[in-house]
Design a protein around this motif. Structure first.
Motif, short mmCIF file in Angstrom:
data_model
loop_
_atom_site.label_atom_id
_atom_site.label_comp_id
_atom_site.label_asym_id
_atom_site.label_seq_id
_atom_site.Cartn_x
_atom_site.Cartn_y
_atom_site.Cartn_z
N VAL A 62 0.84 -1.21 0.00
CA VAL A 62 0.00 0.00 0.00
C VAL A 62 0.88 1.26 0.00
O VAL A 62 1.96 1.27 0.58
CB VAL A 62 -0.96 -0.02 1.23
N ALA A 63 0.41 2.32 -0.68
CA ALA A 63 1.15 3.58 -0.73
C ALA A 63 1.01 4.33 0.59
O ALA A 63 -0.09 4.45 1.13
CB ALA A 63 0.62 4.45 -1.87
N MET A 118 -2.83 5.26 1.74
CA MET A 118 -3.81 5.80 0.79
C MET A 118 -4.38 4.68 -0.06
O MET A 118 -3.64 3.84 -0.57
CB MET A 118 -3.16 6.86 -0.10
N ARG A 119 -5.70 4.68 -0.19
CA ARG A 119 -6.39 3.74 -1.06
C ARG A 119 -7.37 4.53 -1.93
O ARG A 119 -8.20 5.25 -1.37
CB ARG A 119 -7.14 2.68 -0.25
N PRO A 120 -7.30 4.42 -3.26
CA PRO A 120 -8.25 5.15 -4.10
C PRO A 120 -9.60 4.42 -4.13
O PRO A 120 -9.65 3.19 -4.33
CB PRO A 120 -7.60 5.15 -5.49
N ALA A 164 3.26 3.34 -5.40
CA ALA A 164 2.16 4.15 -5.95
C ALA A 164 1.16 3.26 -6.68
O ALA A 164 1.54 2.23 -7.26
CB ALA A 164 2.72 5.20 -6.89
N VAL A 165 -0.11 3.64 -6.63
CA VAL A 165 -1.14 2.97 -7.46
C VAL A 165 -1.87 4.05 -8.25
O VAL A 165 -1.88 5.22 -7.87
CB VAL A 165 -2.16 2.16 -6.62
N ASP A 166 -2.50 3.63 -9.36
CA ASP A 166 -3.26 4.57 -10.18
C ASP A 166 -4.54 5.00 -9.47
O ASP A 166 -5.15 4.21 -8.74
CB ASP A 166 -3.64 3.92 -11.52
N ILE A 167 -4.93 6.24 -9.71
CA ILE A 167 -6.23 6.74 -9.25
C ILE A 167 -7.07 6.96 -10.50
O ILE A 167 -6.73 7.77 -11.35
CB ILE A 167 -6.06 8.04 -8.44
#
Lengths: 256, 256
Positions: free
Chosen positions: A135-136, A158-160, A205-208
């Motif tokens: 997770v970011a 952070m979770r989108p 990082a993950v995409d939002i």
């Protein structure tokens, strides 16, 4: 595999991998171990910043288990440990038998794995799990209440999510005050001092996607960061992702 | 003033004003009265769209009170009523004794006044109350589940809040599922078909300050709109803001 079976494997060094997805439904804990002379300050730091540092257990000095969480030996039953000397991580080890002393204390802190289980049960898909990433996590400008030598800013994960999922996630996580509780922020990251979502300070990082908002939870890296900043001569934590798996069920942590 | 005393004043036409801020702590209800032949469909419409149409009471045909809500006479104890003929409002009256018939049924529906009390208790300031305005309400593109002759889109009310207040409001309102519950949306109004926040379809616009998000709740105007669209030959509601004040306390509606 039961938590007890997993801990046996850790104890004999047959399990040194991360614990994500293992022993489904059981509480996994962040661990902080340190000499007793720092324990009162650290306990107070956690009490004052309980959303980031939710204490599920604090040992008696010298005890290697907390009976309420299960029968284990804290010196051997995490898959891996980080050793910190004067604030710097100096080694990663698979047990801490040689470092442990009779005047040591350890804390077991709640971890986001517990509420993520409930989010997934509610049909909410978590991007970092789907993308098999860590997770970011981000440093913020939110100051923790300091306690003795321990201080610092809050770290968040952070979770989108879509707006609808965010509302549901706030409801679900509110039931879990002992594992970070409801999100502390959503939307504009600058409001909490985060300048670049694409460059997390920890994790990946993950995409939002369109129509998603970044949702931020208080994170268990907060106490670890305070521990490092305090430059304690010797302290030990679990290795990131290599948690203590307890006999407690996530459902037992629900406040209602 | 007790709710019973207020209703006595309404009954003798000494109180014909809005009920906002009156009998602090007691549940105020939206009222829909209509011939029994429409009652089953209307009840089903409410059941299927319970966040917008939370039924606190449904009378037996011909009964003028619902004992669980207090001792009252529905024909006289709201300050004012709206009369609808074939979907059009044709008059506003201070009692409905001449229109009431033995085959009529009425519904008492939860109202946002109940949760607003709890938000204010939590230190959340509501702009429309501070500006002494009627809350801003909007038609959305969210379709209600239809039931017989009753159908339509959801109407929402909007209150601007900071992110922190929004999270707290979601927690607080979740405790009140019988008075619209948690918000159904926040942020981008276009996602639910609202094009101009400055031009509400009902009520009055309020300013949205920097760092505030518009937060949207399912609204009790939804059943009134469905009632009008159904073009029932004769139906009656309370006048907007002129509610039935019950003997039930807001705190009794909390689910926990």
């Amino acid at each position: 595999m039961t938590p007890s079976e997993l801990r046996q494997l850790c104890r004999s060094n047959q399990w040194t991998r991360p614990t994500s997805g293992v022993c489904d439904g059981f509480v996994q804990c962040n661990i902080v171990a340190l000499p007793n002379c720092y324990a009162a300050d650290f306990a107070r730091f956690c009490a004052q910043n309980s959303q980031a540092c939710p204490v599920l257990g604090q040992s008696n000095p010298g005890d290697t288990e907390i009976a309420a969480l299960g029968h284990f030996d804290i010196r051997t039953d995490c898959p891996r440990y980080c050793v910190f000397e004067y604030g710097a991580m100096t080694q990663e080890v698979s047990d801490i038998k040689d470092l442990w002393a009779d005047d040591w204390v350890f804390f077991a802190l709640g971890c986001s794995f517990s509420f993520e289980d409930s989010l997934i049960d509610a049909g909410i898909r978590l991007r970092h799990i789907e993308e098999q990433k860590n997770v970011a996590m981000y440093n913020t400008n939110i100051a923790c209440a300091s306690a003795g030598i321990f201080s610092g800013n809050m770290v968040v994960s952070m979770r989108p999510l879509t707006v609808k999922e965010t509302i549901r996630a706030i409801q679900i996580c509110t039931r879990f005050p002992r594992v970070h509780g409801a999100p502390i922020h959503f939307g504009d990251p600058a409001q909490i001092g985060i300048t670049a979502l694409e460059s997390p300070d920890y994790g990946e990082a993950v995409d939002i996607h369109e129509h998603e908002v970044p949702v931020f939870w208080a994170c268990g890296v907060t106490p670890q960061r305070a521990l490092m900043a305090a430059k304690v001569p010797l302290a030990i934590t679990h290795s990131p992702g290599h948690m203590l798996v307890t006999d407690l069920r996530n459902a037992h942590l629900a406040s209602l």
